[in-house]
Design a protein around this motif. Structure first.
Motif, PDB file in Angstrom:
ATOM      1  N   ARG A  86       0.826  -1.219   0.000  1.00 48.94           N
ATOM      2  CA  ARG A  86       0.000   0.000   0.000  1.00 48.94           C
ATOM      3  C   ARG A  86       0.854   1.261   0.000  1.00 48.94           C
ATOM      4  N   THR A  87       1.991   1.212   0.656  1.00 48.49           N
ATOM      5  CA  THR A  87       2.866   2.384   0.650  1.00 48.49           C
ATOM      6  C   THR A  87       3.400   2.648  -0.754  1.00 48.49           C
ATOM      7  N   GLY A 104      -0.581  13.478   2.456  1.00 45.83           N
ATOM      8  CA  GLY A 104       0.675  12.760   2.623  1.00 45.83           C
ATOM      9  C   GLY A 104       0.508  11.259   2.487  1.00 45.83           C
ATOM     10  N   VAL A 105       1.640  10.573   2.441  1.00 42.77           N
ATOM     11  CA  VAL A 105       1.644   9.121   2.200  1.00 42.77           C
ATOM     12  C   VAL A 105       0.844   8.386   3.265  1.00 42.77           C
ATOM     13  N   LYS A 106       1.025   8.758   4.547  1.00 44.19           N
ATOM     14  CA  LYS A 106       0.349   8.043   5.619  1.00 44.19           C
ATOM     15  C   LYS A 106      -1.164   8.103   5.472  1.00 44.19           C
ATOM     16  N   CYS A 216     -10.303  13.305   8.944  1.00 49.41           N
ATOM     17  CA  CYS A 216      -8.906  13.585   8.593  1.00 49.41           C
ATOM     18  C   CYS A 216      -8.760  13.871   7.104  1.00 49.41           C
ATOM     19  N   ASP A 217      -9.410  13.065   6.267  1.00 45.64           N
ATOM     20  CA  ASP A 217      -9.324  13.255   4.812  1.00 45.64           C
ATOM     21  C   ASP A 217      -9.892  14.615   4.406  1.00 45.64           C
ATOM     22  N   HIS A 218     -11.040  14.985   4.986  1.00 46.01           N
ATOM     23  CA  HIS A 218     -11.632  16.290   4.670  1.00 46.01           C
ATOM     24  C   HIS A 218     -10.682  17.424   5.047  1.00 46.01           C
ATOM     25  N   GLU A 219     -10.105  17.324   6.228  1.00 41.99           N
ATOM     26  CA  GLU A 219      -9.262  18.424   6.684  1.00 41.99           C
ATOM     27  C   GLU A 219      -8.026  18.568   5.807  1.00 41.99           C
TER      28      GLU A 219
END
Length: 500
Positions: A86-87, A104-106, A216-219
């Motif tokens: 996945r990374t 970001g990647v994480k 988190c995705d929205h922010e």
């Protein structure tokens, strides 16, 4: 702490793993009540239908079956066919995506995991990236809409249980009607309708852990992308969380969803900050949800963010200082990201008053010193978080220092602080970096380097939309120009750019 809940046919809910398996939420929530019985997961395939299932086995409880959508199975199979982790896939996405459209990647890895387990159905920008990287057409990879003959999986809401959906659909459409006249991005309408439909029927199996990831995705999207392009997703998710709250009784789970609702409403307010009435209603909803959750840190955070939105939108500095002071009093000295933003906005407001000669620069310097003192007491997780407003790392401290000092005339110190902030911000924080460079342009103009300052201002963020913060900083640049310099072509270009 948050747990992954799986709904069983008997309405018994069992957590995956032990109680201490996950870290707590970002704000001051208490632990959830749960059983501590050992669990295990097993995968299987229904030989008649071909559906893939995850079986959750809880000691002393029944076996629960959760269906994994076929598109999620295809996503994982396509990745494994390329022998990518996945990374690796996250890095491949960043390499081919449009600039500034991914976090970001994480965070990307977390989204990929949610997609492959069927918890999150991919939307832009992920969906086209999957098709591009795997070389599979969209219809082959994701299929069409759910067939009407498909049986609902255990744990989902049947059509008989969705009697309120028509009302939710009408409510969502009324909200949409308030936005569409002012939108200027044509593809947004397609996203809005697809996401509202998803909210009404496609996420019944989401749990609290999934919703924390959604927040988190929205922010991150708001920070690294253009917030107004995400309005459809906001409306869908706020509508859906409202449905969940309607059927969730008082208790830890309801408090958790109130925290989700507060954060979504606050980010929505940020996305529509140039629509005052809508932003005001969203701020009010965020405050009420935060207060009802019983989470003081979150309540402080929401009020500080409201002060931030008001400040960059150009509201009177006196009002911003009052809003910040209310958040500071509510915090009662407890260090948190919210308290840091409240101190930050107080310093900004006092500096703006000093810039208008309506306040004392010494008060602004003292407010900045108070922020530095608080910074030394912030929790480690707040200092480490770089990509969202749940953190207050050194980059934001230096950003505030640069802005306050530019307003009160400490030009050399401001320029150096902006340099430090630019070096500390992650490269994805393109808007924050652009604002720091605009601050440097302001200090150049005030030091008499008119041509250099104007050129610097015009080159800070080519191609990026003009945000309220950049518009306000640019206004200070234009105001600082001598009368004869305001007729320069560069000055007129800068004025036209921010007025557009």
């Amino acid at each position: 702490m948050l747990f992954h809940w799986v709904a069983a046919p008997s309405a018994i809910k069992a957590p995956l793993g032990r109680c201490a398996a996950r870290a707590g939420p970002p704000f001051g929530a208490g632990p959830f009540q749960c059983t501590d019985r050992p669990t295990s997961r097993r995968n299987g395939v229904d030989t008649e239908t071909g559906n893939v299932y995850t079986f959750l086995v809880v000691a002393g409880a029944m076996k629960t079956k959760v269906k994994v959508p076929a598109w999620a199975v295809r996503l994982r199979a396509a990745r494994e066919a390329k022998e990518w982790g996945r990374t690796r896939l996250a890095h491949e996405m960043i390499a081919v995506a449009e600039p500034y459209t991914l976090p970001g990647v994480k965070s990307i890895v977390g989204s990929i995991r949610g997609h492959e387990t069927g918890r999150h159905k991919p939307s832009d920008p992920y969906r086209p990236l999957y098709c591009q990287l795997y070389g599979i057409p969209d219809t082959d990879l994701f299929g069409g809409n759910r067939p009407s003959t498909e049986e609902p999986s255990e744990g989902t809401v049947t059509e008989d249980a969705k009697s309120g959906d028509d009302m939710e659909r009408r409510t969502a459409m009324q909200i949409l009607g308030a936005f569409i006249p002012s939108l200027t991005v044509p593809p947004l309408t397609e996203t809005i309708f697809s996401e509202v439909n998803r909210a009404i029927g496609d996420r019944e199996e989401f749990d609290l852990m999934d919703w924390e990831q959604v927040v988190c995705d929205h922010e991150i999207h708001n920070i690294v992308g253009a917030p107004r392009t995400n309005l459809g997703n906001f409306i869908a998710d706020i509508t859906e969380v409202g449905r969940i709250l309607d059927r969730t009784p008082p208790g830890p789970s309801r408090s958790a969803y109130l925290r989700i609702s507060a954060q979504l409403s606050m980010m929505f307010a940020g996305a529509v900050v140039e629509e005052p009435r809508l932003a005001r209603d969203a701020h009010r909803a965020a405050r009420r949800a935060a207060d009802a959750s019983g989470d003081r840190d979150l309540a402080v955070y929401i009020r500080a963010r409201e002060a931030m939105h008001s400040y960059w939108q150009g509201q009177p500095a006196e009002i911003v200082v009052q809003m910040s002071d209310r958040a500071i009093r509510l915090a009662d000295g407890r260090p948190s990201a919210g308290l840091a933003y409240a101190y930050q906005m107080r310093a900004h407001g006092l500096a703006s008053l000093a810039a208008k000669r309506a306040g004392d620069p010494a008060e602004a310097r003292q407010a900045l010193n108070d922020l530095f003192d608080l910074f030394e007491r912030l929790p480690d997780q707040v200092l480490r978080e770089q990509m969202t407003y749940q953190g207050f790392p050194e980059s934001k401290l230096r950003f505030s220092e640069a802005w306050v000092r530019s307003l009160i005339g400490d030009n050399t110190a401001s320029y150096r602080a902006a340099d430090a902030a630019i070096a500390a911000f992650p490269s994805q924080r393109v808007y924050a970096i652009a604002n720091c460079r605009s601050m440097q342009a302001l200090t150049l103009v005030r030091d008499g380097h008119i041509t250099e300052g104007l050129d610097h201002a015009l080159s800070t963020a080519p191609g990026l939309p003009v945000t309220p913060a950049r518009r306000l900083i640019t206004g200070h640049i234009l105001d600082a120009l001598p009368a004869q310099a305001r007729k320069l072509p560069a000055a007129q270009e800068l004025r036209a750019l921010t007025a557009a």
